[in-house]
Design a protein around this motif. Structure first.
Motif, short mmCIF file in Angstrom:
data_model
loop_
_atom_site.label_atom_id
_atom_site.label_comp_id
_atom_site.label_asym_id
_atom_site.label_seq_id
_atom_site.Cartn_x
_atom_site.Cartn_y
_atom_site.Cartn_z
N GLY A 196 10.11 -5.80 32.45
CA GLY A 196 11.04 -5.98 33.56
C GLY A 196 12.34 -5.23 33.38
N GLN A 197 12.43 -4.42 32.30
CA GLN A 197 13.64 -3.64 32.02
C GLN A 197 13.24 -2.18 31.77
OE1 GLN A 197 14.69 -6.07 28.62
NE2 GLN A 197 16.31 -7.12 29.76
N PRO A 198 12.73 -1.49 32.81
CA PRO A 198 12.22 -0.13 32.60
C PRO A 198 13.27 0.86 32.14
CG PRO A 198 12.37 -0.66 34.95
CD PRO A 198 12.58 -1.94 34.21
N ASN A 199 14.52 0.68 32.57
CA ASN A 199 15.56 1.61 32.11
C ASN A 199 15.86 1.41 30.63
OD1 ASN A 199 16.57 -0.89 32.82
ND2 ASN A 199 18.52 -0.12 33.61
N CYS A 200 15.70 0.20 30.13
CA CYS A 200 15.83 -0.05 28.69
C CYS A 200 14.70 0.65 27.93
CB CYS A 200 15.80 -1.55 28.42
SG CYS A 200 15.87 -2.00 26.67
N GLN A 201 13.48 0.55 28.45
CA GLN A 201 12.35 1.22 27.80
C GLN A 201 12.53 2.73 27.79
OE1 GLN A 201 9.00 -0.38 30.03
NE2 GLN A 201 8.63 -1.90 28.44
N ALA A 202 13.06 3.26 28.90
CA ALA A 202 13.28 4.71 28.95
C ALA A 202 14.36 5.13 27.96
CB ALA A 202 13.68 5.11 30.38
#
Length: 464
Positions: A288-294
């Motif tokens: 739910g935190q795709p920008n964190c994963q990126a």
């Protein structure tokens, strides 16, 4: 009550500090040789210095985040002690960590926010990341007054904390998620706690109160994370009921979540600073935190962000930090307080003394007679301290008994000292008054003491 021994002036045996500093707890134990001392101070530099965003020219200290609580270990364990008091109102806490859990069996993580609130995020300028990476939330902290009275008519006021998250950056919490505040503990003496044999700990376990003393000591059974460090695998392990993982006896963390000091340090690097390692190799970013994963792939680290050799140095620093010597322990007042400590039942959970395992790999910590005043076991502390969160075998009312050694020395280092798992108690007396559950009888015994007796008990605790 055991007879008083002069050796109690050195509560950590050969790992007691050479003196009491008013500036820092960071000093090496007496047993430590020159070579180990050099490694101690090298580990301290990694403990003290802030971590930075990767990629950086500072390769040994880059990899911060993407989401994190703090940039350095010392910001939560100021001068080797506790961190700064949490701010009332709306803030991004540092030394007060908010764990996420629930009353479900085992270990629960919020589907979006994971195991722990991380209120800070690295600054990202990479064009492919939209929107900007944000810290997860802020904490709204307040206190309500709780009024009480000792048997002699002396009144007291306790602080009941209230917690609420604001500015949630990734949507609402799961309806099952419960907030569990955890205030940073002191770190001196943790190597000696790691060196207590499991046999000596388990001899104290009495889950069903077979001896009918009202105390039900229980040890958490927790997974052993992968590690190349020799002391991390020193303690015995068993397979869980499904035969899928090794379990150890929990002894570190407020609910005894980790079985070894090395694993506790490794988990803190990943959870608090966002630094991956061989024990905890994945970033704490959810789907739910795709920008964190990126953001987690920008730094260029091909494997872990702190290699074993550096993680071992930080662990060794934690192992070898000295315990403060006892102070004024021979005084008549402290000796009266020592007698009361045993008489009202404090020692039922705060086990006074052990001799560390002679086979412990770090020889400066092995075969030491110590007085930490803890059984490292879980105990039901009553509804007043309950968080409603389960962690493996620990339930929502259970907390690990904290060690008491050096508790009186803390006021020499910080002007304000906080006690209990969430820092709600500003004094040792307030911490005792919050005791419930299995400790209710001891708490009531404390309330029944007259002022002179209370002061004597507190003088003893101040002295150890």
């Amino acid at each position: 009550m055991p007879d008083f021994e002069q050796a109690e002036h050195l509560p950590a045996g050969g790992m007691t500090g050479k003196g009491l500093s008013d500036r820092s707890f960071v000093q090496v134990g007496r047993n430590v040789d020159r070579k180990q001392e050099l490694l101690f101070w090298t580990g301290f530099s990694l403990f003290r210095d802030p971590w930075v965003i990767a990629p950086s020219s500072t390769k040994d200290r880059d990899g911060l985040g993407p989401l994190f609580n703090t940039r350095s270990c010392i910001s939560c364990h100021s001068l080797g002690g506790k961190g700064p008091a949490p701010e009332e109102g709306n803030s991004k806490p540092t030394a007060l960590v908010i764990r996420f859990g629930s009353g479900e069996d085992g270990l629960f993580s919020d589907p979006i926010y994971g195991d722990q609130l991380q209120p800070r995020a690295i600054a990202i300028t990479h064009n492919s990341i939209q929107p900007d990476l944000l810290g997860e939330a802020k904490l709204q902290l307040g206190y309500q007054a709780v009024y009480g009275e000792y048997a002699d008519g002396t009144t007291y006021i306790l602080r009941q904390p209230t917690y609420q998250l604001t500015d949630l950056a990734y949507g609402g919490l799961d309806k099952r998620t419960v907030l569990s505040p955890r205030f940073s503990p002191v770190i001196y003496g943790v190597g000696l706690l790691d060196a207590i044999s499991e046999q000596d700990l388990l001899a104290q376990e009495d889950i069903y109160d077979a001896n009918q003393d009202g105390i039900s000591a229980k040890y958490n059974r927790v997974p052993i994370a992968p590690s190349s460090h020799n002391t991390a695998t020193f303690h015995h392990s068993v397979e869980n009921s499904a035969g899928t993982s090794r379990l150890g006896i929990g002894r570190f963390g407020h609910k005894a979540k980790h079985p070894s000091l090395h694993q506790q340090v490794a988990a803190a690097f990943r959870d608090d600073i966002g630094i991956t390692n061989t024990s905890f190799g994945t970033e704490s970013c959810s789907t739910g935190q795709p920008n964190c994963q990126a953001a987690s792939v920008i730094g260029g680290h091909q494997s872990v962000e702190i290699p074993d050799k550096l993680l071992d140095l930080v662990t060794q620093f934690n192992q070898l930090i000295a315990v403060p010597p006892a102070r004024n322990l021979d005084s008549a007042t402290a000796q009266q307080g020592r007698e009361l400590f045993y008489k009202i039942g404090c020692e039922s959970c705060h086990t006074a003394s052990y001799t560390t395992d002679a086979e412990y790999p770090h020889k400066s910590l092995a075969n030491q007679t110590i007085w930490p005043y803890t059984d490292l076991a879980l105990h039901d502390m009553g509804a007043g301290l309950a968080d409603g969160v389960n962690e493996y075998a620990a339930n929502g009312t259970e907390w690990r008994t904290p060690p008491l050694w050096g508790i009186g020395a803390r006021k020499n280092i910080r002007s304000e000292n906080l006690y209990l798992h969430d820092g709600r108690a500003k004094t040792v007396a307030a911490a005792i008054l919050w005791h419930g559950g299995e400790a209710h009888i001891s708490q009531q015994n404390f309330i029944q003491l007259n002022k002179q007796q209370r002061n004597a008990l507190l003088a003893f605790l101040d002295a150890i």
